[in-house]
Motif scaffolding. Structure first.
Motif, PDB file in Angstrom:
ATOM      1  N   TYR A 114       9.830   3.332 -10.855  1.00 41.19           N
ATOM      2  CA  TYR A 114      10.407   3.324 -12.207  1.00 41.19           C
ATOM      3  C   TYR A 114       9.373   3.153 -13.328  1.00 41.19           C
ATOM      4  CZ  TYR A 114      14.673   2.742  -9.494  1.00 41.19           C
ATOM      5  OH  TYR A 114      15.680   2.911  -8.575  1.00 41.19           O
ATOM      6  N   VAL A 115       8.111   3.078 -12.992  1.00 39.02           N
ATOM      7  CA  VAL A 115       7.026   3.171 -13.973  1.00 39.02           C
ATOM      8  C   VAL A 115       6.202   4.372 -13.528  1.00 39.02           C
ATOM      9  CG1 VAL A 115       4.990   2.074 -14.977  1.00 39.02           C
ATOM     10  CG2 VAL A 115       7.021   0.706 -14.467  1.00 39.02           C
ATOM     11  N   PHE A 116       6.285   5.448 -14.257  1.00 32.27           N
ATOM     12  CA  PHE A 116       5.884   6.742 -13.724  1.00 32.27           C
ATOM     13  C   PHE A 116       4.401   7.029 -13.959  1.00 32.27           C
ATOM     14  CE2 PHE A 116      10.406   7.014 -14.919  1.00 32.27           C
ATOM     15  CZ  PHE A 116      10.935   7.146 -13.643  1.00 32.27           C
ATOM     16  N   ASP A 117       3.699   7.300 -12.871  1.00 35.96           N
ATOM     17  CA  ASP A 117       2.269   7.624 -12.952  1.00 35.96           C
ATOM     18  C   ASP A 117       1.954   8.978 -12.323  1.00 35.96           C
ATOM     19  OD1 ASP A 117       2.709   6.977 -10.300  1.00 35.96           O
ATOM     20  OD2 ASP A 117       1.019   5.597 -10.114  1.00 35.96           O
ATOM     21  N   HIS A 118       2.971   9.847 -12.233  1.00 32.49           N
ATOM     22  CA  HIS A 118       2.755  11.148 -11.603  1.00 32.49           C
ATOM     23  C   HIS A 118       1.710  11.973 -12.355  1.00 32.49           C
ATOM     24  CE1 HIS A 118       6.865   9.914 -10.369  1.00 32.49           C
ATOM     25  NE2 HIS A 118       6.485  10.405  -9.207  1.00 32.49           N
ATOM     26  N   GLY A 119       1.698  11.877 -13.685  1.00 31.50           N
ATOM     27  CA  GLY A 119       0.693  12.605 -14.458  1.00 31.50           C
ATOM     28  C   GLY A 119      -0.713  12.123 -14.147  1.00 31.50           C
ATOM     29  N   LEU A 140       0.870  -1.169   0.000  1.00 39.25           N
ATOM     30  CA  LEU A 140       0.000   0.000   0.000  1.00 39.25           C
ATOM     31  C   LEU A 140       0.907   1.220   0.000  1.00 39.25           C
ATOM     32  CD1 LEU A 140      -3.071   0.662   0.160  1.00 39.25           C
ATOM     33  CD2 LEU A 140      -2.743   0.962   2.629  1.00 39.25           C
ATOM     34  N   LYS A 141       0.818   2.021  -1.077  1.00 36.90           N
ATOM     35  CA  LYS A 141       1.754   3.119  -1.280  1.00 36.90           C
ATOM     36  C   LYS A 141       1.085   4.464  -1.030  1.00 36.90           C
ATOM     37  CE  LYS A 141       5.315   3.294  -2.688  1.00 36.90           C
ATOM     38  NZ  LYS A 141       5.691   3.539  -4.092  1.00 36.90           N
ATOM     39  N   SER A 142       1.841   5.363  -0.400  1.00 38.84           N
ATOM     40  CA  SER A 142       1.369   6.725  -0.178  1.00 38.84           C
ATOM     41  C   SER A 142       2.062   7.719  -1.093  1.00 38.84           C
ATOM     42  CB  SER A 142       1.612   7.125   1.292  1.00 38.84           C
ATOM     43  OG  SER A 142       2.997   7.021   1.631  1.00 38.84           O
ATOM     44  N   HIS A 143       2.846   7.215  -2.050  1.00 39.29           N
ATOM     45  CA  HIS A 143       3.567   8.048  -3.018  1.00 39.29           C
ATOM     46  C   HIS A 143       3.921   7.168  -4.209  1.00 39.29           C
ATOM     47  CE1 HIS A 143       7.155   5.933  -1.681  1.00 39.29           C
ATOM     48  NE2 HIS A 143       6.896   6.300  -0.431  1.00 39.29           N
ATOM     49  N   SER A 144       4.647   7.724  -5.175  1.00 37.52           N
ATOM     50  CA  SER A 144       5.037   6.954  -6.368  1.00 37.52           C
ATOM     51  C   SER A 144       6.546   6.891  -6.526  1.00 37.52           C
ATOM     52  CB  SER A 144       4.400   7.568  -7.619  1.00 37.52           C
ATOM     53  OG  SER A 144       3.008   7.391  -7.627  1.00 37.52           O
ATOM     54  N   GLN A 145       7.279   6.957  -5.430  1.00 35.17           N
ATOM     55  CA  GLN A 145       8.734   6.921  -5.496  1.00 35.17           C
ATOM     56  C   GLN A 145       9.232   5.477  -5.504  1.00 35.17           C
ATOM     57  OE1 GLN A 145      10.033   9.215  -2.113  1.00 35.17           O
ATOM     58  NE2 GLN A 145       8.943  11.052  -2.774  1.00 35.17           N
ATOM     59  N   GLY A 146      10.380   5.262  -6.150  1.00 37.54           N
ATOM     60  CA  GLY A 146      11.027   3.967  -6.136  1.00 37.54           C
ATOM     61  C   GLY A 146      10.356   2.924  -6.989  1.00 37.54           C
TER      62      GLY A 146
END
Length: 404
Positions: A101-106, A93-99
């Motif tokens: 390498y498949v980028f979903d920031h957009g 369960l992630k609270s961010h998108s770091q670490g």
């Protein structure tokens, strides 16, 4: 799969139940080793050390992949009606998108601007490791297709039950992605660069496949990398002492702090993997004037070498290429490994004999509007990845007469 609730942390139907485990230690080592591809003795399916119990438990026991760092264990256990373990998914369960390498920031930015909450999300992956491997793990002797379908359906059900925005299965095998697509996940592709050992007996056999100009450039680069009195040591097994880990960690922290701002792995992690899986680790270390000045860590599978982190405390021309790419090829040829996966990104790997390879991930987006928008984006992105792969393949250093 007609899902229903069966208490906290569990989702079930008449045939299967999915339980959510808060840490890898909720599995016994024997249970995890019962999944295909997780132990070196599994010669039939191939061994991937980065989904081994030793590696995943070291990430959690060291405090690198835990709730405090935004990687809260939510590993899925698939059991039959009698409670027999059928399969699992390494999941967080992630609270961010770091670490990742498949980028979903957009995606997250768009959803947040529209009033949604993208985090938390489920991430089915090996933390901090852009390495292909099994994600839908199946117990030996079980029907792979049935168990994988149950895991895919269970992952969707857990996403819905938790009320999170999405579930992401990254750097998955193509067979896992096919199962996930059939379950309604969206398919995403990306590019990496891998070396393929075409049965080479020696490094010179590999060089013979290169165009003459590229072959000369490669030899010159390797000479110049060692021109300042630098020598190379390969450390594995009992050679992985605490002193060696101290040196490598200094490289990792120096380079990682400059590159990422906050390195993901701590010193305890390296001691733990040294204790638990030393035969699966290759440290390539560069020495000058009697001390180590640079190094790269690799993990050894049954048929692949997985390059991970690099660091240095001295800058020397071409040393990064020698330690990370050329030495990995040398080792793969000597060990008769089929592939070197040299990590994420890096078109500069092309000139060192690495080829473009398509990577795969699968994404379940719970919100219909966001799912439609992401699906449209991914259709266009897949076309672009395919086009770029074709262009990059034209720029490999290999002799054209061998490819006709």
């Amino acid at each position: 799969m007609d899902q229903g609730d069966e208490g906290d942390g569990q989702t079930a139907n008449a045939e299967f139940s999915i339980r959510v485990a808060a840490g890898i230690n909720a599995f016994t080592c024997d249970e995890w080793n019962g999944f295909t591809g997780t132990t070196r003795s599994d010669t039939e399916n191939g061994y991937n050390p980065l989904v081994s119990y030793a590696f995943l438990s070291a990430l959690e026991d060291s405090g690198c992949a835990v709730r405090r760092t935004g990687w809260q264990g939510h590993h899925l256990r698939l059991e039959n009606a009698q409670g027999r373990l059928l399969g699992a998914v390494p999941c967080y369960l992630k609270s961010h998108s770091q670490g990742e390498y498949v980028f979903d920031h957009g995606w997250s930015d768009a959803f947040e601007r529209a009033g949604g909450n993208y985090y938390p999300k489920l991430q089915c992956a090996v933390p901090f490791s852009p390495v292909t491997g099994p994600r839908l793990l199946v117990s030996k002797g079980e029907d792979s297709a049935i168990v994988k379908a149950g895991l895919a359906a269970g992952l969707k059900a857990v996403t819905e039950k938790l009320g999170v925005s999405s579930a992401h299965v990254t750097f998955a095998s193509e067979s896992d992605v096919a199962t996930l697509e059939a379950a309604g996940f969206l398919h995403r592709t990306d590019q990496q660069f891998h070396f393929f050992n075409e049965g080479f007996s020696t490094y010179d056999d590999f060089l013979a496949t290169l165009a003459s100009r590229k072959r000369k450039a490669m030899k010159k680069e390797r000479r110049e990398a060692l021109a300042n009195g630098i020598s190379i040591d390969r450390l594995t097994g009992k050679d992985l002492t605490e002193k060696a880990w101290d040196d490598f960690f200094a490289f990792y922290m120096d380079t990682g702090s400059r590159k990422w701002g906050r390195p993901y792995l701590n010193r305890k992690f390296f001691s733990l993997i040294g204790e638990r899986m030393s035969q699966d680790i290759l440290l390539i270390m560069a020495k000058r004037n009697g001390r180590y000045v640079a190094g790269a860590i690799n993990f050894i599978g049954s048929d692949a070498l997985y390059g991970r982190n690099w660091g240095c405390i001295e800058d020397h021309p071409f040393l990064h290429f020698e330690v990370c790419y050329h030495q990995a090829i040398d080792f793969a040829i000597e060990r008769k490994l089929k592939v070197v996966e040299a990590g994420a990104q890096g078109e500069h790997k092309l000139a060192r004999g690495y080829r473009p390879v398509t990577m795969h991930s699968a994404h379940y987006i719970a919100h219909p509007g966001l799912r439609n928008a992401v699906a449209d984006y991914l259709r266009r992105e897949r076309r672009e990845v395919e086009r770029m792969g074709e262009i990059l393949e034209e720029h490999t250093p290999f002799r054209k007469d061998l490819e006709e």
